[in-house]
Design a protein around this motif. Structure first.
Motif, PDB file in Angstrom:
ATOM      1  N   MET A 194       0.936  -1.179  -0.050  1.00 54.03           N
ATOM      2  CA  MET A 194      -0.082  -0.157  -0.039  1.00 54.03           C
ATOM      3  C   MET A 194       0.780   1.521   0.120  1.00 54.03           C
ATOM      4  N   ASN A 195       2.098   1.200   0.273  1.00 54.59           N
ATOM      5  CA  ASN A 195       2.889   2.284   0.244  1.00 54.59           C
ATOM      6  C   ASN A 195       3.158   2.600  -1.060  1.00 54.59           C
ATOM      7  N   LEU A 196       3.367   1.769  -1.813  1.00 54.01           N
ATOM      8  CA  LEU A 196       3.538   1.819  -3.391  1.00 54.01           C
ATOM      9  C   LEU A 196       2.547   2.014  -4.347  1.00 54.01           C
ATOM     10  N   SER A 197       1.449   1.835  -3.485  1.00 50.98           N
ATOM     11  CA  SER A 197       0.139   1.949  -4.187  1.00 50.98           C
ATOM     12  C   SER A 197      -0.679   3.158  -4.106  1.00 50.98           C
ATOM     13  N   VAL A 198      -1.381   3.802  -5.182  1.00 50.08           N
ATOM     14  CA  VAL A 198      -1.812   5.036  -5.316  1.00 50.08           C
ATOM     15  C   VAL A 198      -3.290   5.193  -5.668  1.00 50.08           C
ATOM     16  N   GLY A 199      -3.669   6.421  -5.026  1.00 53.61           N
ATOM     17  CA  GLY A 199      -5.440   6.545  -5.265  1.00 53.61           C
ATOM     18  C   GLY A 199      -5.615   7.945  -5.747  1.00 53.61           C
ATOM     19  N   VAL A 221     -11.616   7.288  -5.654  1.00 51.95           N
ATOM     20  CA  VAL A 221     -12.359   7.260  -6.862  1.00 51.95           C
ATOM     21  C   VAL A 221     -11.445   6.486  -8.095  1.00 51.95           C
ATOM     22  N   GLY A 222     -10.515   6.085  -7.690  1.00 47.44           N
ATOM     23  CA  GLY A 222      -9.441   5.466  -8.640  1.00 47.44           C
ATOM     24  C   GLY A 222      -8.316   4.947  -7.843  1.00 47.44           C
ATOM     25  N   PHE A 223      -7.600   3.984  -8.233  1.00 45.74           N
ATOM     26  CA  PHE A 223      -6.472   3.348  -7.774  1.00 45.74           C
ATOM     27  C   PHE A 223      -5.466   2.586  -8.737  1.00 45.74           C
ATOM     28  N   ILE A 224      -4.438   2.659  -8.221  1.00 46.92           N
ATOM     29  CA  ILE A 224      -3.420   1.542  -8.823  1.00 46.92           C
ATOM     30  C   ILE A 224      -2.844   0.626  -7.697  1.00 46.92           C
ATOM     31  N   LEU A 225      -2.922  -0.603  -7.682  1.00 49.88           N
ATOM     32  CA  LEU A 225      -2.443  -1.282  -6.611  1.00 49.88           C
ATOM     33  C   LEU A 225      -1.157  -2.132  -7.212  1.00 49.88           C
ATOM     34  N   ASN A 226       0.086  -1.461  -6.630  1.00 54.27           N
ATOM     35  CA  ASN A 226       1.179  -2.051  -6.819  1.00 54.27           C
ATOM     36  C   ASN A 226       1.960  -2.916  -5.959  1.00 54.27           C
ATOM     37  N   ILE A 271      11.302  -5.089  -9.848  1.00 51.32           N
ATOM     38  CA  ILE A 271      10.378  -4.991 -10.523  1.00 51.32           C
ATOM     39  C   ILE A 271       9.118  -4.378  -9.849  1.00 51.32           C
ATOM     40  N   ALA A 272       8.181  -3.781 -10.510  1.00 48.43           N
ATOM     41  CA  ALA A 272       7.083  -3.161  -9.861  1.00 48.43           C
ATOM     42  C   ALA A 272       5.796  -3.679 -10.713  1.00 48.43           C
ATOM     43  N   TYR A 273       4.910  -4.271  -9.977  1.00 39.84           N
ATOM     44  CA  TYR A 273       3.995  -5.151 -10.699  1.00 39.84           C
ATOM     45  C   TYR A 273       2.458  -4.254 -10.516  1.00 39.84           C
ATOM     46  N   ASN A 274       1.825  -3.891 -11.604  1.00 44.01           N
ATOM     47  CA  ASN A 274       0.340  -3.353 -11.209  1.00 44.01           C
ATOM     48  C   ASN A 274      -0.448  -4.507 -10.929  1.00 44.01           C
ATOM     49  N   GLY A 275      -0.815  -4.693  -9.897  1.00 43.12           N
ATOM     50  CA  GLY A 275      -1.954  -5.769  -9.455  1.00 43.12           C
ATOM     51  C   GLY A 275      -3.144  -5.593  -9.735  1.00 43.12           C
ATOM     52  N   GLY A 276      -3.573  -4.497 -10.273  1.00 49.54           N
ATOM     53  CA  GLY A 276      -4.924  -3.687 -10.285  1.00 49.54           C
ATOM     54  C   GLY A 276      -4.940  -2.251 -10.698  1.00 49.54           C
ATOM     55  N   THR A 277      -5.626  -1.837 -11.602  1.00 48.38           N
ATOM     56  CA  THR A 277      -5.910  -0.473 -11.913  1.00 48.38           C
ATOM     57  C   THR A 277      -7.433  -0.411 -12.054  1.00 48.38           C
ATOM     58  N   GLY A 278      -8.140   0.585 -11.271  1.00 51.08           N
ATOM     59  CA  GLY A 278      -9.573   0.749 -11.342  1.00 51.08           C
ATOM     60  C   GLY A 278     -10.014   2.115 -11.160  1.00 51.08           C
ATOM     61  N   GLY A 334      -7.765  10.980 -17.592  1.00 53.13           N
ATOM     62  CA  GLY A 334      -6.412  10.797 -17.653  1.00 53.13           C
ATOM     63  C   GLY A 334      -5.878  10.371 -16.244  1.00 53.13           C
ATOM     64  N   LEU A 335      -6.882   9.881 -15.479  1.00 54.28           N
ATOM     65  CA  LEU A 335      -6.269   9.683 -14.134  1.00 54.28           C
ATOM     66  C   LEU A 335      -5.267   8.625 -13.799  1.00 54.28           C
ATOM     67  N   VAL A 336      -5.144   7.642 -14.787  1.00 58.36           N
ATOM     68  CA  VAL A 336      -4.359   6.628 -14.845  1.00 58.36           C
ATOM     69  C   VAL A 336      -2.741   7.109 -14.906  1.00 58.36           C
ATOM     70  N   ARG A 337      -2.800   8.019 -15.881  1.00 59.67           N
ATOM     71  CA  ARG A 337      -1.513   8.837 -16.111  1.00 59.67           C
ATOM     72  C   ARG A 337      -1.161   9.777 -15.095  1.00 59.67           C
ATOM     73  N   LYS A 338      -2.018  10.263 -14.534  1.00 59.06           N
ATOM     74  CA  LYS A 338      -1.782  11.123 -13.272  1.00 59.06           C
ATOM     75  C   LYS A 338      -1.155  10.443 -12.093  1.00 59.06           C
ATOM     76  N   MET A 339      -1.911   9.206 -12.177  1.00 60.71           N
ATOM     77  CA  MET A 339      -1.359   8.292 -10.875  1.00 60.71           C
ATOM     78  C   MET A 339       0.102   7.762 -11.107  1.00 60.71           C
ATOM     79  N   TYR A 340       0.319   7.216 -12.435  1.00 57.35           N
ATOM     80  CA  TYR A 340       1.593   7.017 -12.547  1.00 57.35           C
ATOM     81  C   TYR A 340       2.399   8.248 -12.514  1.00 57.35           C
ATOM     82  N   ASP A 341       2.334   9.125 -12.836  1.00 58.09           N
ATOM     83  CA  ASP A 341       3.190  10.356 -12.587  1.00 58.09           C
ATOM     84  C   ASP A 341       3.564  10.558 -11.239  1.00 58.09           C
ATOM     85  N   TYR A 342       2.602  10.375 -10.443  1.00 56.83           N
ATOM     86  CA  TYR A 342       2.847  10.455  -9.076  1.00 56.83           C
ATOM     87  C   TYR A 342       3.687   9.665  -8.493  1.00 56.83           C
TER      88      TYR A 342
END
Length: 280
Positions: free
Chosen positions: A47-52, A60-65, A75-82, A91-99
């Motif tokens: 959860m420290n590497l996951s972002v919302g 309202v959105g997340f990437i579980l890393n 290696i960093a693995y994206n275990g779920g983007t929603g 463009g929230l996925v790009r913004k979360m990756y940029d973060y």
């Protein structure tokens, strides 16, 4: 909107957003709290590497890393983007990756990886626009094992001490994230690991999780194939689980022998995924 990591997010809070985000997915699914907790453990989600993304304090959105170091690569693995439906197209996925990418760089991450379902073209294009490239196709199988077991001189018994160097010598392909060594070591106590022995020599093995009815790995020594060893291993799993359906996910499609064997075992390739990667 605010973007931040998920270190203070409880699984309860994540669950409802997770299920809303995937309710109209190309393959819709709904997880219970226990199933989501198992996914977080099994995939090594951090959860420290996951972002919302948060709107007025609500997720309202997340990437579980998740992350691991293997073969000299971090290696960093994206275990779920929603993203819940009403917040898509922003463009929230790009913004979360940029973060999160600067944080991943701080811990010396070399590669980002993820899986996306074949046919989910909008997601594939979005990831390609972020620099990801398709590296291979992965086949997912499920169904009830239906095999005619051969009468062969093979004994099946549990493996207590995993000698990965020996097991790897049976591989034709590299497993995906969820079936990789580092991940399986994390959940090995939940798995049944069976070896097929001939004259006390290991000739094949299977790693199976009875809680989720999933085969993570099955392999046979290349010099002992087509002798009924794989059939014996899967037949043993079938007896253990009382004939219930199982899954075998993310089989590299270049392994034609594995696909043919699983089809012959009564399993169906019900969906396929692309594994995508990018360097950072």
């Amino acid at each position: 909107m605010e973007i931040r990591n998920l270190k203070n997010m409880t699984t309860d809070e994540l669950l409802s957003v997770f299920n809303r985000a995937f309710s109209d997915y190309i393959v819709p699914f709904h997880l219970s709290l226990e199933q989501l907790e198992l996914k977080i453990i099994a995939d090594k989600i951090d959860m420290n590497l996951s972002v919302g993304t948060f709107e007025s304090g609500k997720l309202v959105g997340f990437i579980l890393n998740a992350e691991k170091k293997e073969n000299g690569k971090h290696i960093a693995y994206n275990g779920g983007t929603g993203i819940i439906p009403e917040y898509r197209g922003q463009g929230l996925v790009r913004k979360m990756y940029d973060y999160i990418i600067p944080t991943l760089k701080e811990i010396k991450t070399d590669v980002l990886t993820l899986e996306v379902i074949e046919g989910n073209n909008s997601a594939i294009r979005a990831y390609e626009n972020l620099g990801f490239k398709i590296v291979r196709k992965l086949l997912c199988f499920n169904g009830i094992i239906n095999l005619e077991e051969k009468d062969i001189n093979i004994s099946i018994k549990e493996i207590e001490n995993l000698q990965w160097e020996k097991l790897q010598s049976f591989w034709d392909i590299q497993p995906s994230w969820q079936s990789s060594i580092k991940v399986l070591e994390n959940i090995r106590q939940s798995c049944t690991i069976l070896g097929a022995y001939k004259d006390e020599q290991l000739k094949g093995y299977v790693i199976y999780n009875p809680a989720v009815k999933k085969v993570y790995q099955i392999a046979v020594d290349q010099y002992s194939r087509r002798q009924g060893i794989g059939t014996k291993l899967l037949s043993t799993i079938e007896k253990m689980n009382g004939g219930q359906a199982i899954s075998v996910n993310n089989v590299d499609d270049t392994s034609e022998n594995t696909s043919v064997f699983l089809h012959a075992a009564g399993l169906k390739n019900w969906v396929s995924q692309f594994e995508m990667k990018r360097d950072i």
